[in-house]
Design an enzyme around this catalytic site. Structure first.
Site, PDB file in Angstrom:
ATOM      1  N   GLY A  13       5.517  54.954 -27.087  1.00 44.36           N
ATOM      2  CA  GLY A  13       4.295  55.664 -27.420  1.00 44.36           C
ATOM      3  C   GLY A  13       3.816  56.532 -26.260  1.00 44.36           C
ATOM      4  O   GLY A  13       4.550  56.757 -25.294  1.00 44.36           O
ATOM      5  N   ILE A  14       2.551  57.003 -26.352  1.00 44.38           N
ATOM      6  CA  ILE A  14       2.028  57.856 -25.272  1.00 44.38           C
ATOM      7  C   ILE A  14       1.528  56.969 -24.140  1.00 44.38           C
ATOM      8  O   ILE A  14       0.350  56.666 -24.047  1.00 44.38           O
ATOM      9  CB  ILE A  14       0.884  58.770 -25.767  1.00 44.38           C
ATOM     10  CG1 ILE A  14       1.332  59.544 -27.018  1.00 44.38           C
ATOM     11  CG2 ILE A  14       0.485  59.756 -24.667  1.00 44.38           C
ATOM     12  CD1 ILE A  14       0.361  60.617 -27.462  1.00 44.38           C
ATOM     13  N   HIS A  15       2.427  56.514 -23.291  1.00 40.75           N
ATOM     14  CA  HIS A  15       1.986  55.715 -22.150  1.00 40.75           C
ATOM     15  C   HIS A  15       1.692  56.644 -20.978  1.00 40.75           C
ATOM     16  O   HIS A  15       1.644  57.870 -21.150  1.00 40.75           O
ATOM     17  CB  HIS A  15       2.981  54.604 -21.821  1.00 40.75           C
ATOM     18  CG  HIS A  15       4.360  55.084 -21.542  1.00 40.75           C
ATOM     19  ND1 HIS A  15       4.886  55.138 -20.283  1.00 40.75           N
ATOM     20  CD2 HIS A  15       5.324  55.541 -22.360  1.00 40.75           C
ATOM     21  CE1 HIS A  15       6.112  55.611 -20.331  1.00 40.75           C
ATOM     22  NE2 HIS A  15       6.409  55.858 -21.574  1.00 40.75           N
ATOM     23  N   ALA A  16       1.445  56.066 -19.816  1.00 35.69           N
ATOM     24  CA  ALA A  16       0.894  56.853 -18.715  1.00 35.69           C
ATOM     25  C   ALA A  16       1.680  58.130 -18.400  1.00 35.69           C
ATOM     26  O   ALA A  16       1.113  59.214 -18.306  1.00 35.69           O
ATOM     27  CB  ALA A  16       0.784  55.975 -17.469  1.00 35.69           C
TER      28      ALA A  16
ATOM     29  N   TYR B 122       0.934  46.876 -22.064  1.00 34.82           N
ATOM     30  CA  TYR B 122       1.176  47.962 -21.124  1.00 34.82           C
ATOM     31  C   TYR B 122      -0.151  48.644 -20.754  1.00 34.82           C
ATOM     32  O   TYR B 122      -0.439  48.867 -19.590  1.00 34.82           O
ATOM     33  CB  TYR B 122       2.147  48.978 -21.735  1.00 34.82           C
ATOM     34  CG  TYR B 122       2.325  50.199 -20.876  1.00 34.82           C
ATOM     35  CD1 TYR B 122       3.225  50.192 -19.815  1.00 34.82           C
ATOM     36  CD2 TYR B 122       1.569  51.338 -21.080  1.00 34.82           C
ATOM     37  CE1 TYR B 122       3.371  51.293 -18.999  1.00 34.82           C
ATOM     38  CE2 TYR B 122       1.695  52.442 -20.275  1.00 34.82           C
ATOM     39  CZ  TYR B 122       2.602  52.417 -19.238  1.00 34.82           C
ATOM     40  OH  TYR B 122       2.732  53.517 -18.424  1.00 34.82           O
TER      41      TYR B 122
END
Lengths: 85, 554
Positions: A13-16, B122
């Site tokens: 997904g849109i992680h950092a 996360y």
């Protein structure tokens, strides 16, 4: 105003990291760009707003651009999403 | 000696003195200011300085751990520049007429809370990023600098938790390892420690007693154990282990990320054989391209009763997720013969190797089989799972298996449970019968995997368990090599791939033969992957193929 929808295919997904990259892409344009997931939306030039959506694989986001360079903005962001997310 | 148990997140052994790295407790006071604009300017200046420092850290990390992991400091800069973050700080200063320190701390709390509340492990960890950047600004505002490692002797750094910037800021030559009380394998400390090749243990709990400071200790980044003031025998054991590990690492750094490709450009997949979830760490560490054989027996053997679908699903799912898109070939239950579980109530047999075992049990006791298949298919939504069936001798077995698979799939579909429609189905080639009709079987499945141990014992009529027959048990027997070639040719003529997952796969004397035959995949113990890769990279198949094939055929 231009907009398009995109379904996230990247498993994380849109992680950092992609959020940072997406924000950088958006910064290149003067248009106002928003990113929306469900009922939440945020300024796509603000990293906390983008990360705050926590968009995951399989979820649909809507990108809207409004301004002088909206066409190029949409085009560029679309390419970025297809390539990275 | 005191032994503490944590979670190993970066492999390796470190021996040295413990340095307790204390986080300066910051007591942020809120006080009113006369001139809010002044405070805003203080914040803006501190922010500028913080971004400057982060750029410096980015450059340092780029050198030490590469762009992928350095990027976090780039993201930290973006976070500091984030308008919501800055607006919040400025707004607090202006509306409440308070000091910049308080505004930064209050904003940090709010933003960290937003991440902590997220339903995603996360994203939860990202709360630490917010605190990290805010801490930096606060340090600059209060003119304090982080404490650093003084003294010339390298140490094992222990802390409650470490931020990414603390981790990278430390002088790498002075850090032997990390131990933190908190943290997870997703935390940046863990990720950075792994890329810097520094052993690390996190989540060691409330161990950090002040009197441990300066004591000799050992950390085992594999098991997660921390030994404070270890005895002689323990020290000796770990010095040995460290040596072994260093040797492997050298091989690793030389070969990691490299392709399994011969001098003349032929590629082969090298996968790992595993028998438990705990083996997955070494699979990734040794850079396997996938798992070629995940024996599912441990699920059954370690139990007093049949494992439930849910238990199995969780294990397969964890494995699939850990492999992160790499192929994970799971073999269905292969119990019987030398592997027995009491609750199966299997009768004693005269000749168990040829008896009621593996797929033969599954096809007679369909509920056991269906439970496993349902769990496997459910887990297929989380990675690239392939399923492999053992002890196949005939076409009718495959037809029967497919019938059960079809049932399972339509049940899942009806229940609205997601699964991967295109899970590869393969069979073990471990009976002479399967080899002889491999042209027929190849039309029914997606891949073959040769189990050389059983194939050898069945083809040569030699009981593996009988020590008197050692001399006769010859896996290099031409009959075996010919059978492997026959199965490979039939696989390729029918457009499917073929691997070897038996012991023979790691036999370096046969690597040339397997490459000449055109075997697509070799699956071996994780620890042997890199040696095999090394061997493959030294072979020029074009120079030897004709001779080898001729030798097999004549």
């Amino acid at each position: 105003m231009k907009e398009f929808k995109y379904v996230i295919t990247d498993k994380d997904g849109i992680h950092a990291r992609p959020a940072g990259m997406l924000v950088k892409e958006c910064m290149k344009f003067s248009s106002d760009i928003t990113i929306k997931k469900g009922t939440n939306s945020g300024d796509a030039k603000r990293i906390f707003a983008v990360m705050g959506l926590a968009a995951k694989k399989g979820e649909e986001i809507t990108i809207t651009a409004e301004g002088a360079d909206e066409e190029q903005a949409i085009e560029t962001i679309k390419n970025f999403l297809v390539e990275n997310l | 000696m005191t032994v503490l148990k944590g979670k190993g997140v970066s492999g390796g052994i470190a021996l040295g003195r413990l340095l307790i790295y204390e986080k300066r407790e910051k007591n942020i006071k809120r006080y009113r200011v006369e001139n809010a604009e002044n405070e805003i300017k203080r914040f803006e200046d501190a922010k500028k300085e913080a971004i400057f420092q982060l750029q410096h850290l980015y450059d340092k990390a780029l050198q030490e751990v590469g762009e992928t992991h350095a990027m976090i400091f780039d993201i930290h800069q973006m976070m500091l520049n984030d308008l919501d973050y800055c607006d919040s700080i400025i707004n607090i200063i202006r509306s409440q007429n308070v000091n910049a320190e308080y505004a930064v701390a209050a904003t940090a709390d709010n933003f960290a809370m937003m991440f902590s509340a997220m339903d995603d492990s996360y994203m939860k960890e990202r709360a630490a990023d917010v605190r990290d950047i805010s801490e930096r600004v606060l340090n600059i505002l209060s003119d304090a600098s982080e404490n650093s490692i003084s003294g010339s002797e390298p140490v094992i750094v222990a802390a409650e938790d470490l931020t990414p910037s603390q981790t990278v800021q430390m002088d790498k030559d002075k850090v032997l390892g990390f131990v933190t009380m908190k943290g997870s394998s997703n935390s940046h400390t863990a990720i950075l420690a792994r890329t810097m090749n520094i052993p690390a243990v996190v989540n060691a709990g409330e161990f950090l007693k002040p009197e441990y400071d300066g004591q000799f200790c050992i950390i085992d980044g594999f098991s997660g154990n921390v030994y404070i003031d270890p005895d002689e025998a323990t020290i000796k054991h770990f010095i040995e282990k460290q040596k072994e590990d260093r040797f492997k690492r050298e091989l690793l750094s030389e070969l990691k990320g490299k392709k399994n490709i011969t001098l003349d450009g032929q590629e082969i997949n090298i996968y790992a054989n595993i028998g438990n979830l705990s083996d997955l760490g070494s699979v990734l560490q040794n850079d396997a391209g996938g798992v070629g054989l995940f024996r599912s027996e441990f699920l059954y053997l370690e139990k007093l009763d049949f494992p439930t679908e849910e238990e199995q699903f969780n294990v397969y799912k964890t494995a699939a997720e850990t492999m992160a898109g790499k192929k994970l070939i799971i073999r269905t239950l292969d119990i019987g013969a030398d592997k027995q579980a009491k609750y199966f109530n299997l009768p004693n047999e005269e000749n168990p190797a040829m008896g009621y075992r593996a797929i033969r049990i599954c096809l007679q006791e369909k509920e056991i089989f269906k439970t496993q298949l349902r769990a496997l298919y459910r887990a297929s939504a989380y990675g690239q799972i392939a399923i492999m069936f053992p002890m196949i001798t005939s076409l009718k077995e495959i037809k029967e298996i497919k019938k059960v698979v079809k049932e399972v799939k339509s049940e899942l579909l009806a229940d609205g449970i997601p699964f991967d429609e295109s899970v590869e189905l393969g069979i073990m080639i471990e009976t002479p019968a399967a080899v002889i009709i491999s042209d027929i079987l190849a039309k029914e499945v997606d891949f073959f995997s040769i189990g050389t141990n059983d194939l050898t014992q069945y083809a040569l009529a030699v009981d593996r368990q009988n020590p008197k027959l050692d001399w006769f048990y010859d896996p290099h027997h031409k009959a075996i090599i010919r059978m492997i070639k026959m199965a490979a040719d039939n696989a390729h003529q029918n457009g499917i791939w073929i691997g070897i997952c038996g012991e023979l796969a790691s036999d370096l004397e046969l690597t040339e033969t397997f490459l000449s035959i055109g075997i697509d995949e070799l699956s071996v113990s994780p620890g042997l992957i890199l040696e095999l890769r090394k061997k493959v990279r030294e072979i020029d198949v074009s120079k030897i193929r004709d001779d080898i094939i001729r030798n097999i055929e004549q």
